[in-house]
Design a protein around this motif. Structure first.
Motif, PDB file in Angstrom:
ATOM      1  N   ALA A 190     -11.963   5.877   3.477  1.00 53.91           N
ATOM      2  CA  ALA A 190     -12.838   5.697   2.381  1.00 53.91           C
ATOM      3  C   ALA A 190     -14.243   5.788   3.081  1.00 53.91           C
ATOM      4  O   ALA A 190     -15.197   6.086   2.572  1.00 53.91           O
ATOM      5  N   GLU A 191     -14.417   5.293   4.271  1.00 54.05           N
ATOM      6  CA  GLU A 191     -15.665   5.636   5.030  1.00 54.05           C
ATOM      7  C   GLU A 191     -15.937   7.098   5.299  1.00 54.05           C
ATOM      8  O   GLU A 191     -17.067   7.320   5.260  1.00 54.05           O
ATOM      9  N   LYS A 192     -14.941   7.700   5.592  1.00 56.51           N
ATOM     10  CA  LYS A 192     -15.022   9.249   5.811  1.00 56.51           C
ATOM     11  C   LYS A 192     -15.357  10.076   4.457  1.00 56.51           C
ATOM     12  O   LYS A 192     -16.120  11.076   4.653  1.00 56.51           O
ATOM     13  N   TYR A 193     -14.601   9.925   3.429  1.00 54.56           N
ATOM     14  CA  TYR A 193     -14.778  10.433   2.290  1.00 54.56           C
ATOM     15  C   TYR A 193     -15.570   9.604   1.152  1.00 54.56           C
ATOM     16  O   TYR A 193     -14.861   9.162   0.254  1.00 54.56           O
ATOM     17  N   ASP A 248      -9.335  13.543  -7.881  1.00 62.59           N
ATOM     18  CA  ASP A 248     -10.119  12.367  -8.480  1.00 62.59           C
ATOM     19  C   ASP A 248     -10.191  11.087  -7.617  1.00 62.59           C
ATOM     20  O   ASP A 248     -11.041  10.444  -7.519  1.00 62.59           O
ATOM     21  N   ALA A 249      -9.084  10.934  -7.009  1.00 65.33           N
ATOM     22  CA  ALA A 249      -8.793   9.801  -6.154  1.00 65.33           C
ATOM     23  C   ALA A 249      -7.509   9.957  -5.237  1.00 65.33           C
ATOM     24  O   ALA A 249      -6.859  11.027  -5.496  1.00 65.33           O
ATOM     25  N   VAL A 250      -7.630   9.031  -4.204  1.00 64.55           N
ATOM     26  CA  VAL A 250      -6.507   9.328  -3.049  1.00 64.55           C
ATOM     27  C   VAL A 250      -5.782   7.695  -3.001  1.00 64.55           C
ATOM     28  O   VAL A 250      -6.330   6.686  -3.212  1.00 64.55           O
ATOM     29  N   PRO A 272      -5.125   1.323  -2.331  1.00 71.35           N
ATOM     30  CA  PRO A 272      -4.176   1.031  -1.297  1.00 71.35           C
ATOM     31  C   PRO A 272      -2.751   1.157  -1.997  1.00 71.35           C
ATOM     32  O   PRO A 272      -2.686   0.688  -3.300  1.00 71.35           O
ATOM     33  N   GLY A 273      -1.602   1.729  -1.496  1.00 75.55           N
ATOM     34  CA  GLY A 273      -0.404   1.765  -2.056  1.00 75.55           C
ATOM     35  C   GLY A 273       0.427   0.931  -1.420  1.00 75.55           C
ATOM     36  O   GLY A 273       1.656   0.746  -1.835  1.00 75.55           O
TER      37      GLY A 273
END
Lengths: 128, 222
Positions: free
Chosen positions: B102-105, B87-89, B112-113
């Motif tokens: 974010a631009e790529k996918y 669902d998210a990275v 951000p972690g």
């Protein structure tokens, strides 16, 4: 010496306490351990200069992290003794055992059991 | 290197709690060196988050992976086959990695972690200090290899200012005056005459003031 210490303690041998990383402590809790304690040489007498100090720092980091995720950081402790202090080793084991009994079981382990039970019940309902 | 610091776990939990399948993605470069976003930190964070969500009876799949870099197409391509499973990275790379991801996918939220801080050096383990502000026009040749742009609070090019006392900056007694360092260094190099040269007004158009920047190298483009 034939000293007695609680039988529920599982000893994992490492070449130096510096070998113990935060992830090893966390994984123990993820796998259901109720407490973890690290017994290193006395500070100042590490054969690798500061291995036991590194271990203490990691224990402190693990304590902070465990506190934040609701698993009480008190469940992780660092002890120091010299290789000849067998009685102290047994004393630390008893002390840790008492501390963990006071704190109760690992909440993650309990939560996991609860989730598994819920899943089992759901499965049984579907089958019926 | 780019220096980043760990984000508080509470903030990370707040970012990802609405999802159920998360990929924690580390980066093998700068954030590994500054111990905030490498493979080790990914493992620790993933384990802590798994325990937190289990403890709160929230179903959450948390997987781990670390890429060689998150600021290059070729390495980000490595996760193309599996990104749809999540669902998210949660990216532990610097701000560059998070944005590039974010631009790529487009369809996958990226959180951000870490907090990206500055360009700096490892002075000692656990101590990173700023050395460069990427102003785009390096003046280190005339300042004895010490940068007044990044190390002087006022970024002055003809220092020191009146706030310098006993080699320390007026901001803090623990902060070296960059211009004192420059003078000491020029003295050691036998180039103190260079200090007499008044540095002209700096062209700041290559700094952030000129908007987002680009480096174009046609000689290496194919």
């Amino acid at each position: 010496m034939r000293l007695e210490y609680p039988p529920n303690i599982k000893i994992i041998l490492v070449p130096c306490t510096a070998k113990v990383d935060i992830i090893h402590i966390l994984r123990s809790f993820e796998k259901g351990a109720d407490g973890v304690y690290i017994v290193g040489c006395l500070e100042g007498s590490c054969q690798f200069i500061n291995g036991n100090i590194r271990a203490r720092k990691r224990v402190e980091q693990a304590q902070t992290l465990l506190d934040k995720i609701g698993v009480n950081g008190e469940r992780v402790q660092m002890y120091n003794l010299s290789a000849g202090e067998g009685t102290l080793f047994a004393k630390f084991a008893v002390e840790m055992d008492e501390k963990i009994r006071e704190l109760g079981p690992n909440p993650v382990k309990l939560a996991k059991k609860k989730i598994d039970l819920m899943k089992q019940n759901e499965l049984n309902c579907e089958l019926n | 290197m780019i220096v980043a610091d760990k984000k508080p776990i509470e903030e990370i939990i707040d970012e990802i709690k609405r999802h159920t399948k998360i990929l924690i993605l580390g980066c093998n470069e700068c954030v590994t060196v500054c111990e905030s976003g490498g493979k080790k930190e990914v493992e620790i964070l993933a384990s802590a988050l798994r325990m937190y969500f289990t403890n709160n009876q929230q179903e959450m799949l948390i997987d781990e992976h670390t890429l060689e870099r998150q600021c290059d197409h070729e390495y980000l391509e490595e996760i193309r086959d599996r990104i749809d499973q999540y669902d998210a990275v949660l990216s532990l790379a610097c701000g560059v990695g998070v944005q590039f991801m974010a631009e790529k996918y487009h369809a996958t939220p990226v959180y951000p972690g870490v907090n990206t801080c500055f360009l700096g050096a490892t002075e000692q383990r656990g101590l990173w200090t700023e050395r460069c502000q990427a102003c785009g026009k390096c003046i280190l040749a005339s300042t004895g290899g010490i940068c007044p742009v990044s190390r002087c609070a006022k970024r002055i090019l003809n220092g020191p200012c009146g706030g310098s006392t006993n080699g320390k900056c007026e901001l803090s007694k623990d902060l070296d005056c960059a211009w004192q360092l420059i003078i000491d260094r020029l003295k050691a190099l036998g180039r103190l005459d260079d200090y007499e040269t008044v540095y002209p007004i700096k062209d700041w158009s290559t700094d952030r003031a000129g908007g987002p920047r680009k480096v174009i190298r046609e000689d290496v483009q194919v």
